[in-house]
Each structure stands twice: as structure tokens, then as C-alpha cells.
Scaffold this motif. Structure first.
Motif, PDB file in Angstrom:
ATOM      1  N   MET A   1     -24.433   9.594 -17.444  1.00 56.95           N
ATOM      2  CA  MET A   1     -24.997  10.644 -16.631  1.00 56.95           C
ATOM      3  C   MET A   1     -26.221  11.217 -17.336  1.00 56.95           C
ATOM      4  SD  MET A   1     -23.239  14.213 -15.531  1.00 56.95           S
ATOM      5  CE  MET A   1     -22.762  14.503 -17.203  1.00 56.95           C
ATOM      6  N   SER A   2     -27.243  11.459 -16.596  1.00 55.08           N
ATOM      7  CA  SER A   2     -28.492  12.004 -17.111  1.00 55.08           C
ATOM      8  C   SER A   2     -28.445  13.524 -17.104  1.00 55.08           C
ATOM      9  CB  SER A   2     -29.651  11.519 -16.231  1.00 55.08           C
ATOM     10  OG  SER A   2     -30.795  12.279 -16.466  1.00 55.08           O
ATOM     11  N   VAL A   3     -29.030  14.147 -18.151  1.00 57.77           N
ATOM     12  CA  VAL A   3     -29.099  15.608 -18.148  1.00 57.77           C
ATOM     13  C   VAL A   3     -30.146  16.101 -17.155  1.00 57.77           C
ATOM     14  CG1 VAL A   3     -28.167  15.975 -20.452  1.00 57.77           C
ATOM     15  CG2 VAL A   3     -30.621  15.689 -20.163  1.00 57.77           C
ATOM     16  N   ALA A   4     -30.906  15.178 -16.535  1.00 56.76           N
ATOM     17  CA  ALA A   4     -31.865  15.572 -15.496  1.00 56.76           C
ATOM     18  C   ALA A   4     -31.129  15.962 -14.213  1.00 56.76           C
ATOM     19  CB  ALA A   4     -32.842  14.441 -15.226  1.00 56.76           C
ATOM     20  N   GLU A   5     -29.882  15.502 -14.066  1.00 52.32           N
ATOM     21  CA  GLU A   5     -29.075  15.890 -12.916  1.00 52.32           C
ATOM     22  C   GLU A   5     -28.606  17.326 -13.120  1.00 52.32           C
ATOM     23  OE1 GLU A   5     -25.925  13.114 -11.846  1.00 52.32           O
ATOM     24  OE2 GLU A   5     -26.906  11.644 -13.134  1.00 52.32           O
ATOM     25  N   PRO A   6     -28.700  18.140 -12.090  1.00 50.71           N
ATOM     26  CA  PRO A   6     -28.273  19.532 -12.260  1.00 50.71           C
ATOM     27  C   PRO A   6     -26.785  19.642 -12.584  1.00 50.71           C
ATOM     28  CG  PRO A   6     -29.388  19.221 -10.145  1.00 50.71           C
ATOM     29  CD  PRO A   6     -29.214  17.877 -10.767  1.00 50.71           C
ATOM     30  N   ARG A   7     -26.487  20.534 -13.488  1.00 50.30           N
ATOM     31  CA  ARG A   7     -25.099  20.881 -13.802  1.00 50.30           C
ATOM     32  C   ARG A   7     -24.817  22.196 -13.094  1.00 50.30           C
ATOM     33  NH1 ARG A   7     -23.493  17.734 -18.018  1.00 50.30           N
ATOM     34  NH2 ARG A   7     -25.165  16.847 -19.260  1.00 50.30           N
ATOM     35  N   SER A 149     -26.744  26.895 -11.410  1.00 55.68           N
ATOM     36  CA  SER A 149     -27.160  25.517 -11.679  1.00 55.68           C
ATOM     37  C   SER A 149     -28.201  25.514 -12.786  1.00 55.68           C
ATOM     38  CB  SER A 149     -27.760  24.932 -10.397  1.00 55.68           C
ATOM     39  OG  SER A 149     -28.286  23.647 -10.632  1.00 55.68           O
ATOM     40  N   PHE A 150     -28.163  24.483 -13.617  1.00 53.65           N
ATOM     41  CA  PHE A 150     -29.200  24.311 -14.643  1.00 53.65           C
ATOM     42  C   PHE A 150     -29.354  22.828 -14.942  1.00 53.65           C
ATOM     43  CE2 PHE A 150     -25.400  24.271 -17.130  1.00 53.65           C
ATOM     44  CZ  PHE A 150     -25.673  23.582 -18.304  1.00 53.65           C
ATOM     45  N   THR A 151     -30.499  22.466 -15.486  1.00 55.72           N
ATOM     46  CA  THR A 151     -30.780  21.064 -15.792  1.00 55.72           C
ATOM     47  C   THR A 151     -31.051  20.940 -17.286  1.00 55.72           C
ATOM     48  OG1 THR A 151     -31.785  20.848 -13.619  1.00 55.72           O
ATOM     49  CG2 THR A 151     -32.210  19.076 -15.167  1.00 55.72           C
ATOM     50  N   ALA A 152     -30.011  20.647 -18.032  1.00 53.54           N
ATOM     51  CA  ALA A 152     -30.099  20.476 -19.484  1.00 53.54           C
ATOM     52  C   ALA A 152     -28.715  20.075 -19.973  1.00 53.54           C
ATOM     53  CB  ALA A 152     -30.552  21.780 -20.159  1.00 53.54           C
ATOM     54  N   SER A 153     -28.606  19.848 -21.265  1.00 51.87           N
ATOM     55  CA  SER A 153     -27.287  19.570 -21.835  1.00 51.87           C
ATOM     56  C   SER A 153     -26.545  20.890 -21.985  1.00 51.87           C
ATOM     57  CB  SER A 153     -27.432  18.894 -23.208  1.00 51.87           C
ATOM     58  OG  SER A 153     -27.925  19.829 -24.150  1.00 51.87           O
ATOM     59  N   LYS A 155     -25.235  21.986 -24.598  1.00 51.42           N
ATOM     60  CA  LYS A 155     -25.662  22.593 -25.864  1.00 51.42           C
ATOM     61  C   LYS A 155     -26.932  23.419 -25.692  1.00 51.42           C
ATOM     62  CE  LYS A 155     -23.700  19.096 -28.936  1.00 51.42           C
ATOM     63  NZ  LYS A 155     -22.888  18.434 -27.959  1.00 51.42           N
ATOM     64  N   SER A 156     -27.701  23.142 -24.628  1.00 52.41           N
ATOM     65  CA  SER A 156     -28.963  23.847 -24.375  1.00 52.41           C
ATOM     66  C   SER A 156     -28.800  25.058 -23.460  1.00 52.41           C
ATOM     67  CB  SER A 156     -29.976  22.888 -23.737  1.00 52.41           C
ATOM     68  OG  SER A 156     -30.206  21.793 -24.588  1.00 52.41           O
ATOM     69  N   LEU A 157     -27.573  25.330 -23.013  1.00 49.89           N
ATOM     70  CA  LEU A 157     -27.356  26.463 -22.122  1.00 49.89           C
ATOM     71  C   LEU A 157     -27.701  27.761 -22.846  1.00 49.89           C
ATOM     72  CD1 LEU A 157     -26.248  27.374 -19.342  1.00 49.89           C
ATOM     73  CD2 LEU A 157     -24.023  27.624 -20.459  1.00 49.89           C
ATOM     74  N   GLU A 158     -28.579  28.541 -22.239  1.00 52.61           N
ATOM     75  CA  GLU A 158     -29.000  29.807 -22.831  1.00 52.61           C
ATOM     76  C   GLU A 158     -29.482  30.741 -21.730  1.00 52.61           C
ATOM     77  OE1 GLU A 158     -33.590  28.702 -24.004  1.00 52.61           O
ATOM     78  OE2 GLU A 158     -32.033  28.380 -25.510  1.00 52.61           O
ATOM     79  N   PRO A 159     -29.684  32.024 -22.055  1.00 52.29           N
ATOM     80  CA  PRO A 159     -30.130  32.971 -21.033  1.00 52.29           C
ATOM     81  C   PRO A 159     -31.380  32.504 -20.292  1.00 52.29           C
ATOM     82  CG  PRO A 159     -29.455  34.147 -22.991  1.00 52.29           C
ATOM     83  CD  PRO A 159     -29.445  32.676 -23.345  1.00 52.29           C
ATOM     84  N   GLY A 160     -31.360  32.702 -18.977  1.00 58.17           N
ATOM     85  CA  GLY A 160     -32.528  32.443 -18.144  1.00 58.17           C
ATOM     86  C   GLY A 160     -32.749  31.025 -17.694  1.00 58.17           C
ATOM     87  N   VAL A 161     -31.915  30.055 -18.130  1.00 60.58           N
ATOM     88  CA  VAL A 161     -32.169  28.652 -17.785  1.00 60.58           C
ATOM     89  C   VAL A 161     -31.645  28.259 -16.406  1.00 60.58           C
ATOM     90  CG1 VAL A 161     -32.160  27.913 -20.199  1.00 60.58           C
ATOM     91  CG2 VAL A 161     -30.067  27.700 -18.849  1.00 60.58           C
ATOM     92  N   GLY A 162     -30.844  29.115 -15.792  1.00 53.08           N
ATOM     93  CA  GLY A 162     -30.178  28.729 -14.558  1.00 53.08           C
ATOM     94  C   GLY A 162     -30.774  29.328 -13.305  1.00 53.08           C
ATOM     95  N   THR A 163     -30.296  28.790 -12.191  1.00 54.14           N
ATOM     96  CA  THR A 163     -30.624  29.300 -10.867  1.00 54.14           C
ATOM     97  C   THR A 163     -29.323  29.720 -10.206  1.00 54.14           C
ATOM     98  OG1 THR A 163     -32.520  27.826 -10.675  1.00 54.14           O
ATOM     99  CG2 THR A 163     -31.644  28.746  -8.628  1.00 54.14           C
ATOM    100  N   LEU A 164     -29.259  30.958  -9.753  1.00 55.05           N
ATOM    101  CA  LEU A 164     -28.096  31.441  -9.023  1.00 55.05           C
ATOM    102  C   LEU A 164     -28.148  30.838  -7.628  1.00 55.05           C
ATOM    103  CD1 LEU A 164     -25.612  33.347  -9.017  1.00 55.05           C
ATOM    104  CD2 LEU A 164     -27.152  35.132  -8.159  1.00 55.05           C
ATOM    105  N   LEU A 165     -27.231  29.914  -7.349  1.00 57.10           N
ATOM    106  CA  LEU A 165     -27.225  29.206  -6.070  1.00 57.10           C
ATOM    107  C   LEU A 165     -26.386  29.894  -5.010  1.00 57.10           C
ATOM    108  CD1 LEU A 165     -26.685  25.511  -7.231  1.00 57.10           C
ATOM    109  CD2 LEU A 165     -28.848  26.661  -6.710  1.00 57.10           C
ATOM    110  N   ASP A 166     -25.280  30.494  -5.439  1.00 59.37           N
ATOM    111  CA  ASP A 166     -24.349  31.055  -4.479  1.00 59.37           C
ATOM    112  C   ASP A 166     -23.584  32.187  -5.136  1.00 59.37           C
ATOM    113  OD1 ASP A 166     -22.934  31.372  -2.113  1.00 59.37           O
ATOM    114  OD2 ASP A 166     -21.810  29.495  -2.280  1.00 59.37           O
ATOM    115  N   TYR A 167     -23.106  33.081  -4.300  1.00 55.90           N
ATOM    116  CA  TYR A 167     -22.288  34.206  -4.742  1.00 55.90           C
ATOM    117  C   TYR A 167     -21.330  34.527  -3.615  1.00 55.90           C
ATOM    118  CZ  TYR A 167     -20.977  39.094  -5.327  1.00 55.90           C
ATOM    119  OH  TYR A 167     -20.262  40.268  -5.412  1.00 55.90           O
ATOM    120  N   TRP A 168     -20.089  34.776  -3.964  1.00 57.80           N
ATOM    121  CA  TRP A 168     -19.091  35.176  -2.971  1.00 57.80           C
ATOM    122  C   TRP A 168     -18.192  36.241  -3.578  1.00 57.80           C
ATOM    123  CZ3 TRP A 168     -13.780  35.240  -2.824  1.00 57.80           C
ATOM    124  CH2 TRP A 168     -13.212  35.566  -1.590  1.00 57.80           C
ATOM    125  N   ALA A 169     -17.838  37.201  -2.773  1.00 56.23           N
ATOM    126  CA  ALA A 169     -16.862  38.223  -3.168  1.00 56.23           C
ATOM    127  C   ALA A 169     -15.992  38.555  -1.963  1.00 56.23           C
ATOM    128  CB  ALA A 169     -17.579  39.485  -3.653  1.00 56.23           C
TER     129      ALA A 169
END
Length: 172
Positions: A1-7, A149-153, A155-169
Motif C-alpha cells: 500500500m502506498s502512503v499516497a493513498e489517504p488514510r 483523512s491524511f496522506t502520509a505514514s 509516523k508522520s501524523l502531526e497537528p494540521g496534516v489532516g482534513t476533517l471529512l465528516d462529523y456526527w453527533a
């Protein structure tokens, strides 16, 4: 799996807990919490995300939430009960997620506030549509979840790297 694919990370707060005379870690779900956990499970299934891994706090209320929610999913992911999720700060949650094996594409984390809400906010450098505004307006009540969602490994997860795709409450 490529880290280019969104996690994707789904940050899921446990459902409403009861307040019996027991230590905080041992608090069970309230009746409303049991109902909301099942509804949240159906909403998680509606996302269509095929979870590879679920990380769940060892607290009674998170384990009960997960047990009810996972019954609603089309397949049961590998589940790891992790003591470090209990009372974890957003930084501690990031450190824990940094340990995730890279063959895990989609991870669900069942935890507690304020850490879960803080992490959803901290990771989300961007958001789709009005998701960030809705999350800000409703807060992160019991049984709420956010999909980031974020596109990285991992180990690279850090503040600001993601996109909030959905929220439910449950209050939405």
C-alpha cells in the motif's frame, strides 16, 4: 500500500456513561448511552469506511460503546484495547497513533474527552464543507465521532496534516 493513498482516522467518543459509586475507569454506560452507541455504530457503517484496526480505551464505558457499535459494522476490525487511551491528551494520542503499522489504512479510536475532541481539532488543518463549523457548534458530546483523512505514514501524523471529512453527533 502506498502512503499516497489517504488514510482515515475516526475519533469516536464513548457514549453517555452512568455515575454509580465506582472508580471513574469502571463507569458503565447509561441506558441512553447504550442506545446512542448502537446508533453511532450504524452511522459509522454508513460512512463506508472499511476499518482495519480499532484502538479502544480499557475503560468500561469505552469497551461497552465499542461492543455495541461494532455489531452494526459490516465487518469486525482487529481490536486492540489500549490502557494509554484512558485520559490521554491529544499529544499522547498522536504518539500512540504514530505507532500504528503502515499496513493499517483506516483506524477507529474509541476514547475520551477532552483528548478525542482536541485531537480532531488539532489534526484538522482543513475541512470539507461545514464539518468544522458543525463540530465547533455541537462540541463533541458522548457518542460523537469525527473522520479525519491524511496522506502520509502513521509516523508522520502531526497537528494540521489532516482534513476533517465528516462529523456526527447524536444531537445533530
Amino acid at each position: 500500500m502506498s502512503v499516497a493513498e489517504p488514510r482515515r482516522i475516526v475519533l469516536f467518543r464513548h457514549a453517555k456513561a452512568d455515575w454509580p459509586q465506582v472508580p471513574d475507569h469502571e463507569r458503565p454506560l447509561a441506558e441512553r448511552g447504550r442506545k446512542d452507541a448502537a446508533v453511532a455504530g450504524r452511522k459509522l457503517a454508513d460512512t463506508g469506511i472499511p476499518f482495519d484496526l480499532a484502538l479502544c480505551s480499557t475503560a468500561t464505558r469505552t469497551r461497552e460503546t465499542w461492543k455495541l457499535a461494532v455489531q452494526e459494522l459490516p465487518h469486525r476490525p482487529k481490536t486492540v484495547y489500549e490502557e494509554r487511551l484512558y485520559e490521554a491528551s491529544p499529544g499522547e494520542l498522536i504518539a500512540l497513533l504514530n505507532e500504528t503499522p503502515d499496513d493499517s489504512q483506516n483506524v477507529l479510536l474509541v476514547g475520551h474527552n477532552p483528548g478525542v475532541e482536541g485531537l480532531a481539532d488539532i489534526l484538522s488543518g482543513q475541512s470539507e464543507g461545514d464539518t468544522k463549523e458543525r463540530m465547533s457548534r455541537h462540541g463533541f458530546p458522548a457518542a460523537a465521532f469525527a473522520v479525519v483523512s491524511f496522506t502520509a505514514s502513521w509516523k508522520s501524523l502531526e497537528p494540521g496534516v489532516g482534513t476533517l471529512l465528516d462529523y456526527w453527533a447524536p444531537t445533530e
